[in-house]
Scaffold this motif. Structure first.
Motif, short mmCIF file in Angstrom:
data_model
loop_
_atom_site.label_atom_id
_atom_site.label_comp_id
_atom_site.label_asym_id
_atom_site.label_seq_id
_atom_site.Cartn_x
_atom_site.Cartn_y
_atom_site.Cartn_z
N VAL A 79 -2.10 10.26 0.37
CA VAL A 79 -0.88 9.23 0.58
C VAL A 79 0.52 10.40 0.93
N ASP A 80 1.20 10.79 1.71
CA ASP A 80 2.37 11.78 1.44
C ASP A 80 3.46 10.97 2.13
N VAL A 81 4.59 11.03 1.09
CA VAL A 81 5.56 10.16 0.55
C VAL A 81 7.13 10.88 1.96
N GLY A 82 7.60 10.37 2.42
CA GLY A 82 8.67 11.29 3.52
C GLY A 82 10.52 9.91 2.56
N THR A 83 10.81 10.51 3.36
CA THR A 83 12.61 9.87 2.97
C THR A 83 12.68 8.30 3.62
N ASP A 84 11.90 8.17 4.35
CA ASP A 84 11.98 7.03 5.44
C ASP A 84 10.52 5.91 5.58
N ALA A 85 9.69 7.07 5.39
CA ALA A 85 8.21 6.63 5.50
C ALA A 85 7.55 7.11 4.80
N MET A 86 6.01 6.66 4.82
CA MET A 86 4.99 7.10 4.25
C MET A 86 3.70 7.27 5.47
N THR A 87 2.82 8.30 4.94
CA THR A 87 1.58 8.98 5.48
C THR A 87 0.42 8.76 5.09
N LEU A 88 -0.50 8.09 5.36
CA LEU A 88 -2.32 7.65 4.77
C LEU A 88 -2.71 8.79 6.23
N HIS A 89 -3.03 9.57 4.57
CA HIS A 89 -4.70 10.27 5.31
C HIS A 89 -5.70 10.12 4.72
N PHE A 90 -6.64 10.10 5.36
CA PHE A 90 -7.67 10.18 4.96
C PHE A 90 -9.16 10.60 5.63
N GLN A 91 -9.92 11.45 4.88
CA GLN A 91 -11.65 12.42 5.90
C GLN A 91 -12.34 11.82 5.23
N HIS A 92 -13.77 11.57 5.84
CA HIS A 92 -14.60 11.16 5.29
C HIS A 92 -14.91 9.66 5.00
N ALA A 93 -13.46 8.65 4.68
CA ALA A 93 -13.85 7.97 4.00
C ALA A 93 -13.81 6.39 4.67
N TRP A 94 -14.92 5.98 3.76
CA TRP A 94 -15.51 4.96 4.38
C TRP A 94 -14.90 3.23 4.26
N TYR A 95 -13.48 3.34 3.16
CA TYR A 95 -12.51 2.58 2.88
C TYR A 95 -10.84 3.34 2.46
N ALA A 96 -10.39 3.80 3.35
CA ALA A 96 -8.61 4.17 2.99
C ALA A 96 -7.07 2.82 2.99
N SER A 97 -6.78 3.05 1.76
CA SER A 97 -6.02 1.49 2.65
C SER A 97 -4.58 2.42 1.81
N LEU A 98 -3.58 1.82 2.46
CA LEU A 98 -1.87 1.56 1.90
C LEU A 98 -1.28 0.44 1.36
N ARG A 99 -0.84 -0.18 0.50
CA ARG A 99 -0.23 -1.29 0.28
C ARG A 99 0.38 -1.45 -0.04
N LEU A 100 1.46 -2.92 0.39
CA LEU A 100 2.32 -3.22 -0.16
C LEU A 100 2.01 -4.00 -1.42
N GLU A 101 2.76 -3.84 -3.12
CA GLU A 101 2.33 -5.25 -4.09
C GLU A 101 3.68 -5.79 -4.38
N SER A 102 3.99 -7.03 -4.56
CA SER A 102 4.88 -7.32 -4.66
C SER A 102 4.76 -7.98 -6.47
N ASP A 103 5.73 -7.39 -7.72
CA ASP A 103 5.40 -8.22 -9.02
C ASP A 103 6.49 -9.83 -8.74
N ALA A 104 7.00 -9.80 -8.07
CA ALA A 104 7.13 -11.05 -8.03
C ALA A 104 6.85 -11.64 -6.48
N PRO A 105 6.00 -13.16 -6.46
CA PRO A 105 5.29 -13.22 -5.41
C PRO A 105 6.29 -13.22 -3.89
N LEU A 106 6.40 -12.91 -2.92
CA LEU A 106 6.96 -13.10 -1.76
C LEU A 106 6.90 -14.81 -1.09
N ASP A 107 8.09 -15.27 -0.44
CA ASP A 107 7.85 -16.73 0.70
C ASP A 107 7.75 -16.56 1.46
N LEU A 108 6.34 -16.10 2.86
CA LEU A 108 6.89 -15.71 4.08
C LEU A 108 7.11 -17.14 4.94
#
Length: 437
Positions: A79-108
């Motif tokens: 992942v490349d992290v910019g000022t306001d965005a993130m870029t997931l880059h992957f090559q020959h990947a079975w699986y690639a993942s970029l995710r947000l995880e919350s320490d305190a669960p969110l009520d959606l």
């Protein structure tokens, strides 16, 4: 200090502390919940992962570290992290993942089902890859929207707003009150995809469609996976050509096997066993890796059985509905039923040997094993004693305690040569009876 005011002050301090703790889950009445904008919000953090490793991202561009002996040596995920965005880059990947995880669960719950998930998407390159999006729906629950085809159409057009209805991610019975994985961008193959300004809104107008989970398993569709999109269509055409060749040559096809990668495996590790048991019947394998019930249905409706008149059709499908979507057993069984109807319409003279979906995962109480078992209970009711015959040979692969060994299925899903031999032996009495009728 004024002793008379101390209790009041303490109450105010306590209230303030509680408010600070509660800010990880914003008030339910908030019209907008932004979870990523120039960094994660509300106690969330960023995770990047591939098939073999997981890495927390702390404001820096990183590559997922490779193990000493990688299973996919050529793959690269980062992942490349910019000022306001993130870029997931992957090559020959079975699986690639970029995710947000919350320490305190969110009520959606305020955003389900009538709200939307909105974010900015910039597909820089996806000619050899695919992406999908996920939203968590409680503990051990995530819902996925595949996006390969529309994402490829967005390639090279810069950052664009994407709005998905939360109905795409909400199934009956899901609990969005405590979500720890509110957003995930998954990739496979090779690609470079940027995301920014990820948020949930109470109201909004979707600008992208998604499958209806209640009817997806019975709605015919080609398989669109990054690893299959080039080969799936040509394989289908090659199988049609083989059926046409047999018809033109006057060759009788006695048995047809229909299914997914487990059935396709008869052409790989199971090939020696296939020749010993089914060569004499001039059997034809129509197993396609990755197929869900709706992909099987598409093939059946697009000529897969043209020119064939077998005595028996062996059908097994549904484990990818389980593995990819954790699908309700009822909808998976409906997909299998729809496949049966299509076979009956196109091959009215054939008997259908419907196999129980094979076991998967090591332990008998795993979620995916449990779902498959529930599907099989429904499939057993499809046996009419005339043209449709249900057969469950799953105990052939299991230990006495219900566990599944890697010696039987190396990845706890697919078979080796010895397991194909066990399959053939267990099925042979029923198959021969149907062949003789």
């Amino acid at each position: 200090m004024n002793r008379k005011t101390t209790p009041l002050r303490l109450s105010l301090v306590l209230a303030a502390l509680l408010a600070v703790g509660a800010c990880a889950t914003p008030a339910k009445q908030s019209d907008e919940l932004t979870i990523y904008a120039a960094g994660p919000r509300f106690g969330s953090h960023v995770i990047v992962a591939d098939f073999e490793a997981v890495q927390r991202v702390d404001g820096a561009s990183i590559l997922v570290p490779k193990p000493a002996v990688p299973k996919v040596a050529e793959s690269r995920v980062g992942v490349d992290v910019g000022t306001d965005a993130m870029t997931l880059h992957f090559q020959h990947a079975w699986y690639a993942s970029l995710r947000l995880e919350s320490d305190a669960p969110l009520d959606l719950r305020a955003y389900v089902p009538d709200g939307v998930l909105a974010f900015d998407l910039n597909v820089e390159d996806l000619a050899q890859g695919g992406v999908s999006f996920k939203v968590g729906c409680g503990e051990y629950c995530e819902r996925q929207v595949p996006f390969l085809v529309p994402a490829r159409a967005m390639a090279g057009k810069g950052r664009q707003p994407l709005v998905l209805s939360m109905r795409c991610f909400a199934h009956d019975g899901d609990d969005f009150s405590a979500v720890t994985k509110p957003f995930t961008l998954d990739g496979s193959g090779s690609g470079r995809v940027e995301i920014a300004h990820v948020r949930f809104l109470k109201t909004g107008t979707p600008n992208a469609a998604c499958p209806d989970y209640k009817t997806q398993s019975v709605t015919p569709e080609m398989l669109n996976q990054s690893w299959s999109i080039k080969g799936w269509g040509p394989r289908h055409e090659a199988k049609k050509a083989e059926a046409a060749r047999r018809k033109a040559a006057g060759e009788k096809t006695g048995i047809v096997f229909i299914g997914d990668s487990i059935t396709e495996g008869w052409e790989k590790s199971g090939a020696p066993v296939w020749q010993r048991y089914y060569g004499k019947h001039n059997a034809l394998g129509l197993g396609f890796g990755g197929d869900h019930t709706e992909n099987v249905l598409w093939r059946l409706q697009h000529g897969a059985l043209d020119g064939l008149d077998p005595k028996v059709v062996v059908l097994m499908a549904g484990t990818n509905n389980t593995g990819d979507r954790h699908e309700n057993p009822v909808t998976t069984a409906a997909g299998v039923r729809r496949n049966i109807e299509e076979v009956r319409q196109r091959l009215p003279n054939a008997s259908i040997l419907l196999l129980a979906i094979f076991p998967r995962d090591a332990k008998p109480d795993s979620e995916l094993r449990r779902i498959n078992d529930e599907v099989n209970k429904i499939l057993a009711g499809f046996d009419d004693g005339k043209r449709i015959h249900f057969l469950d040979i799953n105990q052939t692969f299991l230990a006495a305690d219900g566990t599944l060994s890697r010696e039987v299925m190396p990845d706890l899903l697919h078979l080796n040569e010895q397991s194909y031999e066990a399959w053939a032996r267990a099925m042979e009495p029923t198959l021969q009876r149907l062949m003789e009728n």
